[in-house]
Design a protein around this motif. Sequence first.
Motif, PDB file in Angstrom:
ATOM      1  N   PRO A  82       1.356  -0.966  -6.548  1.00 37.05           N
ATOM      2  CA  PRO A  82       0.992   0.434  -6.293  1.00 37.05           C
ATOM      3  C   PRO A  82       0.737   1.192  -7.600  1.00 37.05           C
ATOM      4  CG  PRO A  82       2.900  -0.177  -4.978  1.00 37.05           C
ATOM      5  CD  PRO A  82       2.639  -1.320  -5.924  1.00 37.05           C
ATOM      6  N   ARG A  83      -0.365   1.967  -7.635  1.00 40.11           N
ATOM      7  CA  ARG A  83      -0.724   2.760  -8.822  1.00 40.11           C
ATOM      8  C   ARG A  83      -0.308   4.214  -8.597  1.00 40.11           C
ATOM      9  NH1 ARG A  83      -2.469  -2.162  -9.541  1.00 40.11           N
ATOM     10  NH2 ARG A  83      -4.412  -2.564 -10.649  1.00 40.11           N
ATOM     11  N   PRO A  84       0.063   4.897  -9.685  1.00 45.29           N
ATOM     12  CA  PRO A  84       0.442   6.306  -9.527  1.00 45.29           C
ATOM     13  C   PRO A  84      -0.671   7.143  -8.893  1.00 45.29           C
ATOM     14  CG  PRO A  84       0.864   5.547 -11.783  1.00 45.29           C
ATOM     15  CD  PRO A  84       0.189   4.415 -11.072  1.00 45.29           C
TER      16      PRO A  84
ATOM     17  N   ALA B 229      -7.187   4.973   3.167  1.00 44.75           N
ATOM     18  CA  ALA B 229      -7.636   3.677   2.644  1.00 44.75           C
ATOM     19  C   ALA B 229      -7.701   3.690   1.125  1.00 44.75           C
ATOM     20  CB  ALA B 229      -9.024   3.327   3.200  1.00 44.75           C
ATOM     21  N   ASN B 230      -7.181   2.617   0.537  1.00 45.23           N
ATOM     22  CA  ASN B 230      -7.405   2.334  -0.881  1.00 45.23           C
ATOM     23  C   ASN B 230      -8.113   0.984  -0.922  1.00 45.23           C
ATOM     24  OD1 ASN B 230      -7.387   1.939  -3.624  1.00 45.23           O
ATOM     25  ND2 ASN B 230      -5.208   1.408  -3.737  1.00 45.23           N
ATOM     26  N   PRO B 231      -9.428   0.988  -0.669  1.00 46.70           N
ATOM     27  CA  PRO B 231     -10.147  -0.282  -0.555  1.00 46.70           C
ATOM     28  C   PRO B 231     -10.325  -0.956  -1.922  1.00 46.70           C
ATOM     29  CG  PRO B 231     -11.676   1.557  -0.329  1.00 46.70           C
ATOM     30  CD  PRO B 231     -10.308   2.147  -0.490  1.00 46.70           C
ATOM     31  N   PRO B 232     -10.621  -2.259  -1.920  1.00 43.92           N
ATOM     32  CA  PRO B 232     -10.986  -2.881  -3.198  1.00 43.92           C
ATOM     33  C   PRO B 232     -12.314  -2.287  -3.657  1.00 43.92           C
ATOM     34  CG  PRO B 232     -11.292  -4.434  -1.357  1.00 43.92           C
ATOM     35  CD  PRO B 232     -10.653  -3.196  -0.794  1.00 43.92           C
ATOM     36  N   TYR B 233     -12.365  -1.775  -4.876  1.00 45.41           N
ATOM     37  CA  TYR B 233     -13.610  -1.120  -5.312  1.00 45.41           C
ATOM     38  C   TYR B 233     -14.035  -1.497  -6.724  1.00 45.41           C
ATOM     39  CZ  TYR B 233     -10.064   2.183  -7.062  1.00 45.41           C
ATOM     40  OH  TYR B 233      -8.969   2.748  -7.665  1.00 45.41           O
ATOM     41  N   VAL B 234     -13.369  -2.477  -7.324  1.00 48.44           N
ATOM     42  CA  VAL B 234     -13.785  -2.908  -8.659  1.00 48.44           C
ATOM     43  C   VAL B 234     -15.066  -3.731  -8.523  1.00 48.44           C
ATOM     44  CG1 VAL B 234     -13.117  -4.225 -10.719  1.00 48.44           C
ATOM     45  CG2 VAL B 234     -11.376  -2.943  -9.437  1.00 48.44           C
TER      46      VAL B 234
HETATM   47  N1  GLN Z   1      -7.109   0.975  -9.456  1.00 47.12           N
HETATM   48  C1  GLN Z   1      -7.205  -0.451  -9.494  1.00 47.12           C
HETATM   49  C2  GLN Z   1      -7.664  -0.903 -10.842  1.00 47.12           C
HETATM   50  O1  GLN Z   1      -8.510  -0.290 -11.434  1.00 47.12           O
HETATM   51  C3  GLN Z   1      -8.165  -0.958  -8.436  1.00 47.12           C
HETATM   52  C4  GLN Z   1      -7.580  -0.786  -7.099  1.00 47.12           C
HETATM   53  C5  GLN Z   1      -8.602  -0.941  -6.036  1.00 47.12           C
HETATM   54  O2  GLN Z   1      -9.605  -1.656  -6.162  1.00 47.12           O
HETATM   55  N2  GLN Z   1      -8.364  -0.273  -4.974  1.00 47.12           N
HETATM   56  O3  GLN Z   1      -7.177  -1.886 -11.337  1.00 47.12           O
END
Ligand code: GLN
Length: 302
Positions: free
Chosen positions: A95-97, A207-212
């Motif tokens: 989990p990210r802040p 949602a916190n989808p994968p977005y990289v």
């Molecule tokens: N915040 C994450 C990162 O930059 C990515 C998380 C996400 O893809 N939801 O490493």
Amino acid sequence: MTLHDALAEARARLVAADFSHVEASIDVDLYARTILGWDRARLLTDLQDAPPGRLEPTLSEWITRRTRHEPTAYIVGTREFWGLDFAITPAVLVPRPETEFIVEETLLLLRTPGTNGLERSAALGTAPGDVSHATVRIADIGTGSGCVAIAVAVNTPTSRIVASDVSEAALVVARANAARHGVADRLDFVATSYLDGVDGLFQIITANPPYVKDGDKPAISRVTRHEPEVALYGGAEGLRDITGVLDTAAAKLEPGGWLVMEFGYGQEEGVETLLAARPALRMDHVRSDLQGIPRTAVIQRR
Ligand code: GLN
């Protein structure tokens, strides 16, 4: 050898592996306190004594893992999020802040009359004026450790939450966290993509989808490299799963309902473009994170 010497040696190993002195101190302090079950005060008062027998070999093993840049959350097995302690394993993203903004924006929606759920829930079967026991129907897409869904559930006793993930291994962690925080009876965990196969309409979707971007893989930090790819990478532009979440929100939110979604650095315009093509949805506002980076979209279903 004193406890002080043992901790200094551990810090030196981390500094030799490229960690800053500050990072090394924070990690060694946390590892020692976790292994010994001590608070910071106890650690300080006992520095000149011999290290307790149970410190090793665990401390050295944890330091070795950290020198390979494994996330500290995986090493100690927990991470705090929204003031709650979550079990964390390599099956889930740490989990990210900044993801706490999803929780904050969701709780704000739930507390603002006329903009949310609670007003809507009167239409869902509870007499007007008595919304205190109305159920708020929430869905969390790609729940991972469950941190967002569980933090919302803990703070919204009237909520019933469907939490989905494509990863069965992640759902095992999320279920354990729901039980740990006493909200398992209000959370339904579903192994699916988005909300595929889930019936009904929701008042709020998070949602916190994968977005990289896939192409950013070589540039990703040595720590992030230990995290599940399915939780990180979202296609060439990083917008594949954001698109899927928007389509799901258009289909599964009730009119007037809300989507609270995290997105990545530089993706605000991409999200706006995707919204322009989906007239059922409108951007209400974007929340910037503590570094001033636009990060959390609050979107309404018309
Ligand atoms: N915040 C994450 C990162 O930059 C990515 C998380 C996400 O893809 N939801 O490493």
